[in-house]
Design a protein around this motif. Sequence first.
Motif, mmCIF file in Angstrom:
data_model
loop_
_atom_site.group_PDB
_atom_site.id
_atom_site.type_symbol
_atom_site.label_atom_id
_atom_site.label_comp_id
_atom_site.label_asym_id
_atom_site.label_seq_id
_atom_site.Cartn_x
_atom_site.Cartn_y
_atom_site.Cartn_z
ATOM 1 N N UNK A 1 0.990 -1.272 -0.152
ATOM 2 C CA UNK A 1 0.086 0.113 0.241
ATOM 3 C C UNK A 1 1.164 1.183 0.086
ATOM 4 N N UNK A 2 1.095 1.519 -0.647
ATOM 5 C CA UNK A 2 1.389 3.359 -0.975
ATOM 6 C C UNK A 2 0.812 4.060 -1.333
ATOM 7 N N UNK A 3 -0.382 4.472 -1.186
ATOM 8 C CA UNK A 3 -1.012 5.646 -1.248
ATOM 9 C C UNK A 3 -1.054 6.237 0.061
ATOM 10 N N UNK A 4 -0.985 5.831 1.516
ATOM 11 C CA UNK A 4 -0.154 6.594 2.035
ATOM 12 C C UNK A 4 0.237 6.589 2.475
ATOM 13 N N UNK A 5 1.454 7.910 2.398
ATOM 14 C CA UNK A 5 2.896 7.057 2.542
ATOM 15 C C UNK A 5 3.437 8.446 3.277
ATOM 16 N N UNK A 6 3.554 8.682 4.617
ATOM 17 C CA UNK A 6 4.470 9.944 4.727
ATOM 18 C C UNK A 6 5.980 10.326 4.298
ATOM 19 N N UNK A 7 6.441 11.400 4.688
ATOM 20 C CA UNK A 7 7.978 11.979 4.145
ATOM 21 C C UNK A 7 8.134 12.111 5.779
ATOM 22 N N UNK A 8 9.646 12.332 5.524
ATOM 23 C CA UNK A 8 10.999 12.039 6.877
ATOM 24 C C UNK A 8 10.099 12.921 8.008
ATOM 25 N N UNK A 9 9.537 14.312 7.197
ATOM 26 C CA UNK A 9 9.818 15.381 7.712
ATOM 27 C C UNK A 9 8.348 15.429 8.365
ATOM 28 N N UNK A 10 7.524 14.375 7.709
ATOM 29 C CA UNK A 10 5.764 14.461 8.336
ATOM 30 C C UNK A 10 5.385 13.164 9.940
ATOM 31 N N UNK B 1 3.709 6.358 16.256
ATOM 32 C CA UNK B 1 2.606 6.005 15.296
ATOM 33 C C UNK B 1 2.896 5.485 13.992
ATOM 34 N N UNK B 2 1.870 4.154 13.858
ATOM 35 C CA UNK B 2 2.122 3.037 13.305
ATOM 36 C C UNK B 2 1.820 4.098 11.494
ATOM 37 N N UNK B 3 3.461 4.426 10.391
ATOM 38 C CA UNK B 3 3.361 4.654 8.866
ATOM 39 C C UNK B 3 4.273 3.979 8.784
ATOM 40 N N UNK B 4 4.391 4.188 6.927
ATOM 41 C CA UNK B 4 5.650 4.187 5.523
ATOM 42 C C UNK B 4 5.736 5.035 5.232
ATOM 43 N N UNK B 5 7.772 4.895 4.731
ATOM 44 C CA UNK B 5 8.337 6.035 4.260
ATOM 45 C C UNK B 5 9.316 5.016 3.464
ATOM 46 N N UNK B 6 8.718 6.158 1.990
ATOM 47 C CA UNK B 6 9.849 5.438 1.305
ATOM 48 C C UNK B 6 10.939 6.049 0.804
ATOM 49 N N UNK B 7 12.312 5.647 0.223
ATOM 50 C CA UNK B 7 13.015 6.133 -0.122
ATOM 51 C C UNK B 7 14.111 5.076 -0.437
ATOM 52 N N UNK B 8 15.192 5.086 -0.802
ATOM 53 C CA UNK B 8 16.947 4.789 -1.302
ATOM 54 C C UNK B 8 17.525 4.633 0.272
ATOM 55 N N UNK C 1 20.837 2.860 6.493
ATOM 56 C CA UNK C 1 20.535 4.358 6.334
ATOM 57 C C UNK C 1 19.245 4.826 5.155
ATOM 58 N N UNK C 2 18.007 5.486 5.717
ATOM 59 C CA UNK C 2 17.137 5.475 4.206
ATOM 60 C C UNK C 2 17.184 7.032 4.059
ATOM 61 N N UNK C 3 16.873 7.682 2.614
ATOM 62 C CA UNK C 3 16.744 8.344 2.650
ATOM 63 C C UNK C 3 16.349 9.343 1.358
ATOM 64 N N UNK C 4 15.005 10.337 1.807
ATOM 65 C CA UNK C 4 13.628 10.337 0.948
ATOM 66 C C UNK C 4 13.950 12.434 0.443
#
Length: 705
Positions: A61-70, A75-82, A101-104
């Motif tokens: 489920x990539x429809x509700x992602x959070x940026x790292x500044x959010x 609080x259970x969240x998903x973050x996407x990065x490299x 280490x994950x970067x967005x």
Amino acid sequence: MEPDPRTTPEPPLEPRSAADLLATPVQFLKGVGPRRAFLFERLGLRTALDVLFFFPRDYQDLSDLRRLDQLEEDVLVSVLGHVEDIDAKITRGGRSVLSVLLRDERGLMRALWFNLPYLRERFQVGQQVMFSGKPRLRENRWEMVHPRIQWIDDDDTPRGRILPVYPLTEGLNQGQLRRIVEGVLAQGVEVLDEVFPPEYLQAHWLAPLREALYEVHFPTSQESLARARRRFIYQELLVLQLALAVKRRQLHDTRIAPALPADARIDARIRRRFDFELTADQQQAIADIARDMAQTVPMNRLLQGDVGSGKTVVAVYAMLLTVAHGHQAALMAPTEVLARQHFRNLERLLAGSQVRCGLLLGSLPAARRAAVLAAVAAGEIQLLVGTQAIVQGEVLFSRLGLVVIDEQHKFGVLQRASLKQAGPDPHYLVMTATPIPRTIAMTLFGDLDVSTLRQAPPGRQPVHTYLATAEQRAPWWEFVRKQLRTGRQGYVVAPLVDESDELEAKSVETLYEELTDGELAAFRVGMIHGRMTAPEKEAVMESFAAGRTQVLVSTTVIEVGVDVPNATLMTIEAGERFGLSQLHQLRGRVSRGSFPGYCCVFADPTTDEGRQRLDAFVKTTDGFELAELDFRLRGPGDLLGTRQHGVPPLRIADLERDTELLTEARRDALDLVAADPGLARPEHERLRKMVLVRYGRVLELGDVG
């Protein structure tokens, strides 16, 4: 061996019909080709239709992602990065720590895993991944401990989508499979025919087929995905329930059995053979069976009961009712040990009567076997007890009225069907001492009526159960020796016949030698296992039943039905190697007389599931409660035994999760078959075809129309 592209035929001409399109071999689908078709074959995908109904096993489920500044703490969240950096090390205490280490576009976050060193090989710098978990701030940097990981292919569109996750095989990745499925959907969905009429879809809150296929593969929202999955789960369960309902209807409409009513005179004569009081459950089961056998429709009943609940008494009533009307009854057991025990018990119960019993086993000498077969054919043997030898074609009954199968779970559906051919439409009773979870009863045994025995007979003593470690061996064996000196007997069970370094479990032979040289050197100890010949097993069991042997060292060959009332001690080695139902069956071998029983399981569980299973075994002796727990822990696959029973595996439904839909599908299937017994109406034509294709052979449905 992979196909040679040089010898692969040219693609067929443009499909001329919907059927042609759906039957297109996978190698001719865009993006597949002959080499990749070999990989699709491993997944069971041979045609375009197979690909359409190759359901995802999970979703990203990539429809509700959070940026790292959010992010918010805990609080259970998903973050996407490299992946920016990977660090794996071993602490002074010997614990492995993996840090990624994950970067967005807005910052950095560290993910940590402890004692999972193999994960290091799964990560590469620059790789796109998604972590899901509860973040926390550590020294002004976000951190997740043991987050869920989802590896994202570079060609996936990460934002605003729910991506399917398919079962894979080596050589295929998610991105490739997703593109191929999308291509097949674009062409194939529009030519599919809807199974259900519009009013049926609306009444049952089912998504239309074409919409549901798109949404189950590439959902636009969690709500649409839930509706699409509901459609296919319901459809799969409905087809199964229709097959079972049609089977019941065919038995009712096409087969004729002898009517064998239990009038007051016959009932009283049979009950005089029982010198004990029947439980209320036994009384009810006998009433169910008597009602069935009074009809000319063949009885098709499952008698399930907990260990020691008295199923055999109920079966004996049914067999004597059959004989009272001049017909024969056959009792089939899964092992020769159990068949011989049933035979001895029947002869003892019927001593002084005119009823003649026979025993038919694969190990009988040819002359003895021929004599038994001749007596059965002449009607001189009224009660025949045996193993699978009963259904091997050469047994001809004079007037077969009833077939009883003990321990139904040991036989497959096709074996059940072959038993029914053992005479002109006999009544049919199967028994199991392995309580069946409710959802399994509605599926694998859905063509049977069910009677249940929960109550223990009066006077049955409790079994005290203990879970022990190696340090507790000495006091346990001291207790065993004390009980043996008072005249009691016991079993010692090991899971293997031969030594196995991999399983680290003692073989029966090794355990026998250790006990006879050590803890039980002063007692008479016997040994039995599945690799012994039938005469050897019979001699060992006869010695134990007679009390000449005080302790029997065994494999699970004694798991089912063995009944020695004086045996009150059960020692189980390597208990973590046994399933919960197996442990319960083994415990059921003790405390079958007037003395309390004692069961000790030596175990060293290495998983949470193993510990949970053993804890539950110690806490309760309720087989039905344990069966439901076993079902939750192991899932339906193991319990269904689809390979043995011949039932095709479910593709999307889950019998534990989808209990409510199963109940709904069963109710609807019964209503449909009641209104249209052969599913012959035009609006049911497609359902009828699905039933025949999926279950026609297994359930011997023939042409249901």
